[in-house]
Design a protein around this motif. Sequence first.
Motif, PDB file in Angstrom:
ATOM      1  N   THR A 253       0.840  -1.199   0.000  1.00 11.91           N
ATOM      2  CA  THR A 253       0.000   0.000   0.000  1.00 11.91           C
ATOM      3  C   THR A 253       0.877   1.251   0.000  1.00 11.91           C
ATOM      4  N   PRO A 254       0.340   2.361  -0.434  1.00 14.25           N
ATOM      5  CA  PRO A 254       1.113   3.613  -0.371  1.00 14.25           C
ATOM      6  C   PRO A 254       1.562   3.939   1.062  1.00 14.25           C
ATOM      7  N   GLU A 255       0.718   3.623   2.029  1.00 13.30           N
ATOM      8  CA  GLU A 255       1.081   3.890   3.428  1.00 13.30           C
ATOM      9  C   GLU A 255       2.266   3.024   3.862  1.00 13.30           C
ATOM     10  N   GLN A 256       2.254   1.760   3.466  1.00 12.80           N
ATOM     11  CA  GLN A 256       3.385   0.888   3.787  1.00 12.80           C
ATOM     12  C   GLN A 256       4.659   1.409   3.127  1.00 12.80           C
ATOM     13  N   ASN A 257       4.540   1.840   1.887  1.00 12.39           N
ATOM     14  CA  ASN A 257       5.679   2.379   1.158  1.00 12.39           C
ATOM     15  C   ASN A 257       6.248   3.613   1.860  1.00 12.39           C
ATOM     16  N   ASP A 258       5.368   4.519   2.254  1.00 18.61           N
ATOM     17  CA  ASP A 258       5.804   5.750   2.935  1.00 18.61           C
ATOM     18  C   ASP A 258       6.522   5.427   4.243  1.00 18.61           C
ATOM     19  N   ARG A 259       5.964   4.499   5.000  1.00 18.99           N
ATOM     20  CA  ARG A 259       6.563   4.158   6.297  1.00 18.99           C
ATOM     21  C   ARG A 259       7.897   3.437   6.124  1.00 18.99           C
ATOM     22  N   LEU A 260       7.983   2.558   5.110  1.00 25.83           N
ATOM     23  CA  LEU A 260       9.254   1.882   4.843  1.00 25.83           C
ATOM     24  C   LEU A 260      10.328   2.872   4.401  1.00 25.83           C
ATOM     25  N   LYS A 261       9.957   3.840   3.569  1.00 33.67           N
ATOM     26  CA  LYS A 261      10.923   4.855   3.132  1.00 33.67           C
ATOM     27  C   LYS A 261      11.395   5.705   4.310  1.00 33.67           C
ATOM     28  N   LEU A 262      10.469   6.072   5.195  1.00 36.51           N
ATOM     29  CA  LEU A 262      10.825   6.839   6.385  1.00 36.51           C
ATOM     30  C   LEU A 262      11.771   6.037   7.278  1.00 36.51           C
ATOM     31  N   LEU A 263      11.462   4.768   7.454  1.00 35.98           N
ATOM     32  CA  LEU A 263      12.322   3.900   8.251  1.00 35.98           C
ATOM     33  C   LEU A 263      13.719   3.822   7.632  1.00 35.98           C
ATOM     34  N   HIS A 264      13.770   3.704   6.321  1.00 35.82           N
ATOM     35  CA  HIS A 264      15.057   3.665   5.622  1.00 35.82           C
ATOM     36  C   HIS A 264      15.831   4.969   5.822  1.00 35.82           C
ATOM     37  N   GLU A 265      15.151   6.094   5.703  1.00 32.20           N
ATOM     38  CA  GLU A 265      15.811   7.392   5.875  1.00 32.20           C
ATOM     39  C   GLU A 265      16.411   7.538   7.265  1.00 32.20           C
ATOM     40  N   ARG A 266      15.714   7.012   8.251  1.00 32.42           N
ATOM     41  CA  ARG A 266      16.186   7.142   9.638  1.00 32.42           C
ATOM     42  C   ARG A 266      17.262   6.130   9.995  1.00 32.42           C
ATOM     43  N   THR A 267      17.240   4.954   9.385  1.00 32.30           N
ATOM     44  CA  THR A 267      18.168   3.889   9.781  1.00 32.30           C
ATOM     45  C   THR A 267      19.238   3.609   8.730  1.00 32.30           C
ATOM     46  N   LYS A 268      19.020   4.043   7.506  1.00 31.36           N
ATOM     47  CA  LYS A 268      19.902   3.763   6.362  1.00 31.36           C
ATOM     48  C   LYS A 268      19.952   2.267   6.016  1.00 31.36           C
TER      49      LYS A 268
END
Length: 65
Positions: free
Chosen positions: A13-28
């Motif tokens: 879902t777009p929401e899952q995508n947004d949250r995964l991208k945010l998680l990636h940005e914060r954790t690399k």
Amino acid sequence: MARKKISTTVYITPEQNDRLKLLHERTKVPVAVYIREGIDLVLERHQDELPGQMTLDPASSEKRR
């Protein structure tokens, strides 16, 4: 040594995508790592539904029933 990986398509879902991208940005940590981790969690949770090695221990086979 890294294991060979296969390519597959997964729709999220777009929401899952947004949250995964945010998680990636914060954790690399790459998003793919989180997706594989999620798959491992599901497979572990449903391990009893997967075919496996038969055991010779009668107590173990009683637990599966």
